[in-house]
Motif scaffolding. Structure first.
Motif, mmCIF file in Angstrom:
data_model
loop_
_atom_site.group_PDB
_atom_site.id
_atom_site.type_symbol
_atom_site.label_atom_id
_atom_site.label_comp_id
_atom_site.label_asym_id
_atom_site.label_seq_id
_atom_site.Cartn_x
_atom_site.Cartn_y
_atom_site.Cartn_z
ATOM 1 N N ASP A 47 0.670 -1.435 0.199
ATOM 2 C CA ASP A 47 0.008 0.086 0.236
ATOM 3 C C ASP A 47 0.717 1.568 0.092
ATOM 4 O OD1 ASP A 47 -3.122 -0.766 0.328
ATOM 5 O OD2 ASP A 47 -1.797 -2.131 1.514
ATOM 6 N N CYS A 95 -1.306 -4.450 -2.327
ATOM 7 C CA CYS A 95 -2.029 -3.995 -1.597
ATOM 8 C C CYS A 95 -4.318 -4.204 -1.944
ATOM 9 C CB CYS A 95 -2.534 -2.690 -3.095
ATOM 10 S SG CYS A 95 -3.310 -0.924 -2.678
ATOM 11 N N ASP A 136 -7.505 -3.506 -2.082
ATOM 12 C CA ASP A 136 -7.991 -2.933 -3.077
ATOM 13 C C ASP A 136 -9.176 -1.617 -3.212
ATOM 14 O OD1 ASP A 136 -10.492 -4.524 -1.275
ATOM 15 O OD2 ASP A 136 -11.733 -5.258 -3.358
ATOM 16 N N GLN A 137 -9.440 -0.998 -2.063
ATOM 17 C CA GLN A 137 -10.383 -0.357 -1.755
ATOM 18 C C GLN A 137 -9.305 1.103 -1.206
ATOM 19 O OE1 GLN A 137 -13.850 -1.076 0.144
ATOM 20 N NE2 GLN A 137 -14.055 -3.078 -0.901
ATOM 21 N N PRO A 158 -4.807 0.737 -6.005
ATOM 22 C CA PRO A 158 -3.962 -0.541 -6.608
ATOM 23 C C PRO A 158 -3.653 -0.110 -7.889
ATOM 24 C CG PRO A 158 -6.238 -1.336 -5.163
ATOM 25 C CD PRO A 158 -5.754 0.360 -5.317
ATOM 26 N N ASP A 159 -3.820 0.654 -8.341
ATOM 27 C CA ASP A 159 -2.864 0.909 -9.897
ATOM 28 C C ASP A 159 -1.621 1.191 -10.002
ATOM 29 O OD1 ASP A 159 -4.364 3.422 -9.015
ATOM 30 O OD2 ASP A 159 -3.990 4.591 -10.357
ATOM 31 N N ARG A 215 0.154 -1.677 -8.761
ATOM 32 C CA ARG A 215 0.905 -2.637 -9.483
ATOM 33 C C ARG A 215 2.197 -2.097 -10.536
ATOM 34 N NH1 ARG A 215 -4.161 -2.890 -11.387
ATOM 35 N NH2 ARG A 215 -4.830 -3.648 -10.118
ATOM 36 N N TYR A 268 2.196 -9.154 -8.242
ATOM 37 C CA TYR A 268 1.918 -8.272 -7.357
ATOM 38 C C TYR A 268 0.549 -9.128 -6.585
ATOM 39 C CZ TYR A 268 -2.266 -4.642 -6.713
ATOM 40 O OH TYR A 268 -2.918 -4.089 -6.391
ATOM 41 N N GLU A 277 -2.725 -8.866 -4.737
ATOM 42 C CA GLU A 277 -3.870 -7.713 -3.920
ATOM 43 C C GLU A 277 -5.096 -8.509 -2.794
ATOM 44 O OE1 GLU A 277 -6.080 -4.315 -6.898
ATOM 45 O OE2 GLU A 277 -7.389 -5.435 -6.539
ATOM 46 N N LYS A 279 -8.384 -8.472 -0.878
ATOM 47 C CA LYS A 279 -9.578 -7.906 -0.938
ATOM 48 C C LYS A 279 -10.626 -7.060 -0.273
ATOM 49 C CE LYS A 279 -9.808 -9.352 -5.082
ATOM 50 N NZ LYS A 279 -10.142 -8.281 -6.528
ATOM 51 N N ASN A 280 -11.373 -6.089 -0.100
ATOM 52 C CA ASN A 280 -12.159 -5.608 0.497
ATOM 53 C C ASN A 280 -11.230 -5.194 1.714
ATOM 54 O OD1 ASN A 280 -15.023 -7.042 -0.033
ATOM 55 N ND2 ASN A 280 -14.161 -8.746 0.428
#
Length: 265
Positions: free
Chosen positions: A119, A211, A213-214, A220-221, A224, A235, A237, A239-240
């Motif tokens: 992150d 990272c 996802d929120q 995230p981009d 990535r 990479y 990710e 979730k939540n």
């Protein structure tokens, strides 16, 4: 425990077998090594030694006057390793900790066996100057972080986490408020003045980028992109999760972390 480095004290915590490979953690802005408490027992059980460092003006470490840079903060890590007689570590950093990690990878790569950047960002976000100046002004005027604590923790966690674990949520909010104004201001200045994007291709150390996802602040981009620019970078990710997926979803984060470390042990 404290190290005296260049006239200021850096707080560290190290646990685990003396002969085990060392995992070195650095934390986010307005936090401290306690943000990694969900990871420590898992790593000890997997046969690692854990070193947690508090940045200048955070946790148990002294604030230092003036603006900081990523090179200065990375230098604190290297000097701490030298003082402890540690040659190499697996490095894990989140947010500004991940930015420090990029500085270490580029300028002190021989000290890292692997890196996990969480992150984070590859450079100062375009158009972010006004937002950072507003936060810095609020901290200066209040001589503390209480006025920005709620906005900060809202960026760090989804509402579901507060409902699920209110005690841990309060503990982390209290840590934000406990950060020294100078520690926040010095590190915020470092975030406002760095750009590693054009140097990431020079990194030769195995690197994983993770990272939530929120995550609204280090999305995230951008994470990535770091993985794409580092040769062989990976990479993952979560979730939540927002900015602290290691706290919000350790049941997902920890297996990713341990698997990565075992691959590079």
């Amino acid at each position: 425990m404290l190290l005296n480095i260049d006239g200021h004290r850096i707080y560290y915590d190290m646990v685990g077998p003396d002969s085990a490979p060392i995992v070195c953690f650095t934390h986010s802005l307005s936090s401290d090594g306690g943000m990694w408490q969900e990871q420590v027992p898992i790593l000890l059980g997997a046969g690692f030694r854990v070193l947690r460092l508090d940045m200048r003006g955070h946790g148990g470490s002294d604030p230092v006057a003036g603006d900081y840079t990523m090179a200065i903060l990375a230098g604190d890590v290297v000097k701490a390793l030298d003082a402890l007689g540690i040659d190499t570590v697996h490095y894990i950093g989140l947010s500004i900790g991940g930015m420090i990690g990029q500085a270490l990878l580029q300028d002190h790569g021989q000290r890292l066996r692997s890196a996990m950047l969480c992150d984070t960002l590859p450079g100062t976000p375009p158009g972010s100057e006004a937002t950072w100046d507003e936060r810095k002004t609020a901290v200066r005027q209040a001589n503390g972080l209480a006025t920005i604590a709620d906005g900060t923790i809202d960026r760090w966690f989804t509402p579901a986490f507060k409902d699920r674990n209110p005690a841990r949520w309060r503990q982390i909010r209290d840590t934000i408020i406990g950060t020294t104004p100078q520690g926040f201001l010095g590190c915020a200045a470092a975030i406002q003045s760095f750009n590693f994007e054009d140097r990431l291709h020079t990194i030769k150390v195995p690197t994983l980028v993770v990272c939530g996802d929120q995550d609204p602040g280090t999305p995230p981009d951008r994470n990535r992109l770091i993985a794409e620019k580092i040769p062989g970078g990976r990479y993952e990710e979560i979730k939540n999760a927002r900015h602290l997926p290691n706290v919000e979803h350790p049941e997902v984060f920890n297996p990713v972390m341990v698997s990565w470390l075992r691959q590079n042990r």
